[in-house]
Design a protein around this motif. Structure first.
Motif, PDB file in Angstrom:
ATOM      1  N   VAL A 192       0.836  -1.200   0.000  1.00 30.39           N
ATOM      2  CA  VAL A 192       0.000   0.000   0.000  1.00 30.39           C
ATOM      3  C   VAL A 192       0.876   1.257   0.000  1.00 30.39           C
ATOM      4  O   VAL A 192       0.546   2.247  -0.644  1.00 30.39           O
ATOM      5  CB  VAL A 192      -1.011  -0.009   1.165  1.00 30.39           C
ATOM      6  CG1 VAL A 192      -1.819   1.274   1.209  1.00 30.39           C
ATOM      7  CG2 VAL A 192      -1.953  -1.214   1.035  1.00 30.39           C
ATOM      8  N   LEU A 234       1.740   1.880  -3.492  1.00 28.84           N
ATOM      9  CA  LEU A 234       0.592   2.450  -4.206  1.00 28.84           C
ATOM     10  C   LEU A 234       0.419   3.924  -3.886  1.00 28.84           C
ATOM     11  O   LEU A 234       0.127   4.735  -4.772  1.00 28.84           O
ATOM     12  CB  LEU A 234      -0.688   1.679  -3.857  1.00 28.84           C
ATOM     13  CG  LEU A 234      -0.788   0.262  -4.402  1.00 28.84           C
ATOM     14  CD1 LEU A 234      -2.008  -0.446  -3.815  1.00 28.84           C
ATOM     15  CD2 LEU A 234      -0.861   0.285  -5.925  1.00 28.84           C
ATOM     16  N   ILE A 235       0.595   4.281  -2.614  1.00 24.06           N
ATOM     17  CA  ILE A 235       0.492   5.691  -2.215  1.00 24.06           C
ATOM     18  C   ILE A 235       1.558   6.510  -2.931  1.00 24.06           C
ATOM     19  O   ILE A 235       1.280   7.606  -3.430  1.00 24.06           O
ATOM     20  CB  ILE A 235       0.616   5.837  -0.681  1.00 24.06           C
ATOM     21  CG1 ILE A 235      -0.618   5.261   0.013  1.00 24.06           C
ATOM     22  CG2 ILE A 235       0.829   7.296  -0.292  1.00 24.06           C
ATOM     23  CD1 ILE A 235      -0.490   5.147   1.528  1.00 24.06           C
ATOM     24  N   LYS A 282       0.362   6.643  -6.730  1.00 18.43           N
ATOM     25  CA  LYS A 282      -0.920   7.280  -7.074  1.00 18.43           C
ATOM     26  C   LYS A 282      -1.321   8.429  -6.161  1.00 18.43           C
ATOM     27  O   LYS A 282      -2.263   9.142  -6.458  1.00 18.43           O
ATOM     28  CB  LYS A 282      -2.039   6.231  -7.059  1.00 18.43           C
ATOM     29  CG  LYS A 282      -1.814   5.095  -8.029  1.00 18.43           C
ATOM     30  CD  LYS A 282      -2.979   4.146  -8.215  1.00 18.43           C
ATOM     31  CE  LYS A 282      -3.655   3.600  -7.028  1.00 18.43           C
ATOM     32  NZ  LYS A 282      -4.696   2.618  -7.298  1.00 18.43           N
ATOM     33  N   GLU A 301      -1.956   9.616  -1.836  1.00 21.40           N
ATOM     34  CA  GLU A 301      -2.783   9.130  -0.729  1.00 21.40           C
ATOM     35  C   GLU A 301      -4.273   9.235  -1.004  1.00 21.40           C
ATOM     36  O   GLU A 301      -5.048   8.343  -0.681  1.00 21.40           O
ATOM     37  CB  GLU A 301      -2.411   9.899   0.554  1.00 21.40           C
ATOM     38  CG  GLU A 301      -2.979   9.284   1.804  1.00 21.40           C
ATOM     39  CD  GLU A 301      -2.448   9.926   3.064  1.00 21.40           C
ATOM     40  OE1 GLU A 301      -3.268  10.196   3.966  1.00 21.40           O
ATOM     41  OE2 GLU A 301      -1.225  10.159   3.157  1.00 21.40           O
ATOM     42  N   CYS A 333      -5.863   6.352  -2.775  1.00 24.54           N
ATOM     43  CA  CYS A 333      -5.688   5.031  -2.138  1.00 24.54           C
ATOM     44  C   CYS A 333      -6.508   4.890  -0.862  1.00 24.54           C
ATOM     45  O   CYS A 333      -6.121   4.150   0.048  1.00 24.54           O
ATOM     46  CB  CYS A 333      -4.203   4.810  -1.836  1.00 24.54           C
ATOM     47  SG  CYS A 333      -3.167   4.754  -3.296  1.00 24.54           S
ATOM     48  N   LYS A 334      -7.633   5.554  -0.818  1.00 21.88           N
ATOM     49  CA  LYS A 334      -8.455   5.548   0.396  1.00 21.88           C
ATOM     50  C   LYS A 334      -8.779   4.133   0.879  1.00 21.88           C
ATOM     51  O   LYS A 334      -8.603   3.813   2.055  1.00 21.88           O
ATOM     52  CB  LYS A 334      -9.754   6.321   0.120  1.00 21.88           C
ATOM     53  CG  LYS A 334     -10.728   6.332   1.260  1.00 21.88           C
ATOM     54  CD  LYS A 334     -11.999   7.091   0.896  1.00 21.88           C
ATOM     55  CE  LYS A 334     -13.017   6.993   2.002  1.00 21.88           C
ATOM     56  NZ  LYS A 334     -14.275   7.668   1.655  1.00 21.88           N
ATOM     57  N   GLU A 372      -7.386   1.210  -0.098  1.00 20.34           N
ATOM     58  CA  GLU A 372      -6.174   0.436   0.148  1.00 20.34           C
ATOM     59  C   GLU A 372      -5.626   0.739   1.541  1.00 20.34           C
ATOM     60  O   GLU A 372      -5.182  -0.158   2.261  1.00 20.34           O
ATOM     61  CB  GLU A 372      -5.112   0.737  -0.917  1.00 20.34           C
ATOM     62  CG  GLU A 372      -5.470   0.217  -2.298  1.00 20.34           C
ATOM     63  CD  GLU A 372      -6.293   1.195  -3.136  1.00 20.34           C
ATOM     64  OE1 GLU A 372      -6.890   2.155  -2.580  1.00 20.34           O
ATOM     65  OE2 GLU A 372      -6.360   0.983  -4.358  1.00 20.34           O
TER      66      GLU A 372
END
Length: 139
Positions: free
Chosen positions: A76, A79-80, A83, A85, A88-89, A91
């Motif tokens: 995660v 991913l943050i 993409k 934060e 990625c709510k 995730e």
């Protein structure tokens, strides 16, 4: 030697996004607790640890939770970074939830290393083996 002396356990801080400040603390704490618990079990049983399946399972389960929990946080975090934060709510919610579940299981396994019903479980299993069946009528 102590587990913490021959590994980096307890010496390195996790580098995670701000969203995982609480989770970083959880896994840092439980990694150190795992090292202490492992050391205590090894001191208590020495080479006899091989035959202590309940203790071995608990230690294995703790290590699995630490590994998978940190893997989720790592994924995660990547991913943050890629993409942002805001994107990625869910995730982040998964990582928070999974971390709390790991914390609960690790707590339980550490407690059960000291206080458990292992002797009762062994006695019941031995009785079923002796009788070669499940002896209690449940209907």
């Amino acid at each position: 030697k102590k587990v913490a002396q021959v590994t980096s356990i307890g010496r390195e801080k996790l580098k995670l996004p701000q969203a995982f400040e609480r989770e970083a603390q959880i896994f840092e704490t439980y990694t150190a607790d795992f090292a202490k618990a492992t050391e205590a079990v090894l001191r208590k049983y020495g080479k006899e640890i091989i035959g202590k399946q309940f203790e071995m399972k608990r230690l294995a389960d703790i290590s699995i939770d630490l590994f998978t929990g940190l893997s989720v946080l790592s994924r995660v975090s990547a991913l943050i970074e890629a993409k942002g934060e805001a994107a990625c709510k869910y995730e982040i919610l998964i990582a928070h939830t999974f971390s709390q579940q790991c914390k609960s299981r690790i707590n339980s396994n550490i407690r059960k290393l000291a206080k458990n019903d292992d002797l009762s479980m062994i006695a019941l299993a031995d009785r079923m083996v002796e009788l070669e069946r499940y002896p209690w009528d449940v209907i």
